[in-house]
Write a protein that holds these residues in place. Structure first.
Motif, PDB file in Angstrom:
ATOM      1  N   ASP A  66       0.840  -1.210   0.000  1.00  0.00           N
ATOM      2  CA  ASP A  66       0.000   0.000   0.000  1.00  0.00           C
ATOM      3  C   ASP A  66       0.869   1.252   0.000  1.00  0.00           C
ATOM      4  O   ASP A  66       0.587   2.230  -0.711  1.00  0.00           O
ATOM      5  CB  ASP A  66      -0.921   0.010   1.224  1.00  0.00           C
ATOM      6  N   ARG A  67       1.938   1.220   0.796  1.00  0.00           N
ATOM      7  CA  ARG A  67       2.840   2.366   0.815  1.00  0.00           C
ATOM      8  C   ARG A  67       3.548   2.523  -0.533  1.00  0.00           C
ATOM      9  O   ARG A  67       3.740   3.647  -1.012  1.00  0.00           O
ATOM     10  CB  ARG A  67       3.872   2.219   1.946  1.00  0.00           C
TER      11      ARG A  67
ATOM     12  N   CYS B  24       2.386   1.775  -3.486  1.00  0.00           N
ATOM     13  CA  CYS B  24       1.445   2.380  -4.427  1.00  0.00           C
ATOM     14  C   CYS B  24       1.368   3.886  -4.214  1.00  0.00           C
ATOM     15  O   CYS B  24       1.358   4.670  -5.177  1.00  0.00           O
ATOM     16  CB  CYS B  24       0.060   1.760  -4.260  1.00  0.00           C
ATOM     17  N   SER B  25       1.309   4.297  -2.965  1.00  0.00           N
ATOM     18  CA  SER B  25       1.229   5.723  -2.661  1.00  0.00           C
ATOM     19  C   SER B  25       2.466   6.455  -3.158  1.00  0.00           C
ATOM     20  O   SER B  25       2.367   7.544  -3.749  1.00  0.00           O
ATOM     21  CB  SER B  25       1.066   5.912  -1.152  1.00  0.00           C
TER      22      SER B  25
ATOM     23  N   GLU C  19       2.493   6.665  -6.970  1.00  0.00           N
ATOM     24  CA  GLU C  19       1.552   7.681  -7.422  1.00  0.00           C
ATOM     25  C   GLU C  19       2.113   9.093  -7.245  1.00  0.00           C
ATOM     26  O   GLU C  19       1.697  10.026  -7.932  1.00  0.00           O
ATOM     27  CB  GLU C  19       0.231   7.529  -6.660  1.00  0.00           C
ATOM     28  N   GLN C  20       3.068   9.240  -6.309  1.00  0.00           N
ATOM     29  CA  GLN C  20       3.711  10.535  -6.111  1.00  0.00           C
ATOM     30  C   GLN C  20       4.843  10.781  -7.118  1.00  0.00           C
ATOM     31  O   GLN C  20       5.450  11.847  -7.123  1.00  0.00           O
ATOM     32  CB  GLN C  20       4.267  10.625  -4.687  1.00  0.00           C
TER      33      GLN C  20
END
Length: 277
Positions: A225-226, A228-229, A232-233
């Motif tokens: 999950d981290r 992906c974040s 996305e940045q």
């Protein structure tokens, strides 16, 4: 003759040893070092300034790794008879021990009480060699009374301590927060065991029961999950896996593709297209 014992234990190397209280109330005062008592699913810290108490017929396995210097403890064993002899008409010491709802517990007295307990425990070890001195019997009774009363004062906080440990048994909120705060570090059941003083077997069972997944699976999912974040940045993939706690790119790549059905690079390109759109 008062029915009690006071004995010093000093361990300088790794050791595992079973202790059983038998008919006595066993009180272990840790003078220095760091170990742990394993009592079923519970882990009781045996670190400097801890007072560990076992009621009659209780016990635990002392585990000491020997990696951080020696472990020194003094064990005082008090029988029901000696507690009765030390009690008065207003204070029944055995009843006081049994008011607190624990069978075994580790408490951390305040510094002042700990220093008094420490000095008294050392004196109790020496008492047999001082039996010929003036007033030896009265002195012995006074030392025992003071030690027992101070230990019970420390136990006043034992119920709240036990409630906190039970909360670790029943609620995983703090485990979740700990994992999130340490995602980039090595996270194992053994590390969680040392952090929360609950056996790793129990943590694994409770985690599975309450979440339907293993601790390892939860950690991997949280790291993904981290990732992906961070992707996305716009962060480069060579930095993403390091900032999320994956030990190597291949592990990160396999886990990502298994979870999302695409490679990290494909996910990166997808997010860029979505951003342009």
């Amino acid at each position: 003759m008062l029915n009690y014992t006071a004995k010093r234990y000093l361990y300088e190397h790794s050791i595992t040893r079973e202790f059983y209280s038998g008919p006595y109330y066993s009180l272990f005062l840790v003078m220095r070092g760091s170990g742990v008592f394993r009592c079923g699913d519970a882990l009781l810290p045996a670190q400097q300034q801890n007072l560990i108490i076992f009621k009659p017929s209780e016990g635990g396995r002392l585990e000491f790794s020997g990696t951080r210097g020696p472990l020194e403890m003094i064990r005082v064993r008090l029988s029901s008879e000696v507690l009765a002899a030390l009690s008065d008409e207003t204070t029944n010491l055995e009843t006081c021990f049994n008011v607190v709802p624990f069978r075994q517990v580790s408490v951390r007295p305040g510094s002042e009480i700990y220093m008094l307990l420490k000095n008294l425990a050392r004196k109790m070890v020496m008492l047999p060699s001082e039996s010929s001195q003036f007033g030896a019997s009265l002195f012995e009774i006074g030392i025992l009374q003071m030690f027992t009363v101070l230990a019970l004062r420390a136990c006043i906080h034992a119920e709240s301590h036990t409630a906190a440990v039970s909360r670790h048994h029943l609620m995983l909120d703090e485990v979740f927060l700990y994992i999130q705060a340490h995602l980039t570090e090595e996270l194992t059941l053994e590390r969680l065991e040392k952090e929360f003083y609950v056996s790793h077997e129990h943590i694994a069972r409770e985690f599975k029961r309450q979440t339907g997944q293993t601790v390892h699976r939860y950690i991997v999912k949280a790291r993904l999950d981290r990732c992906c974040s961070l992707i996305e940045q716009g962060l480069p993939l060579t930095e993403v896996y390091k900032m999320s706690g994956f030990g190597g790119y291949n592990h990160f790549f396999r886990a990502f593709k298994k979870e999302y059905g695409m490679t990290p690079g494909e996910y990166f390109r997808t997010t860029k297209q979505d951003a342009r759109g």
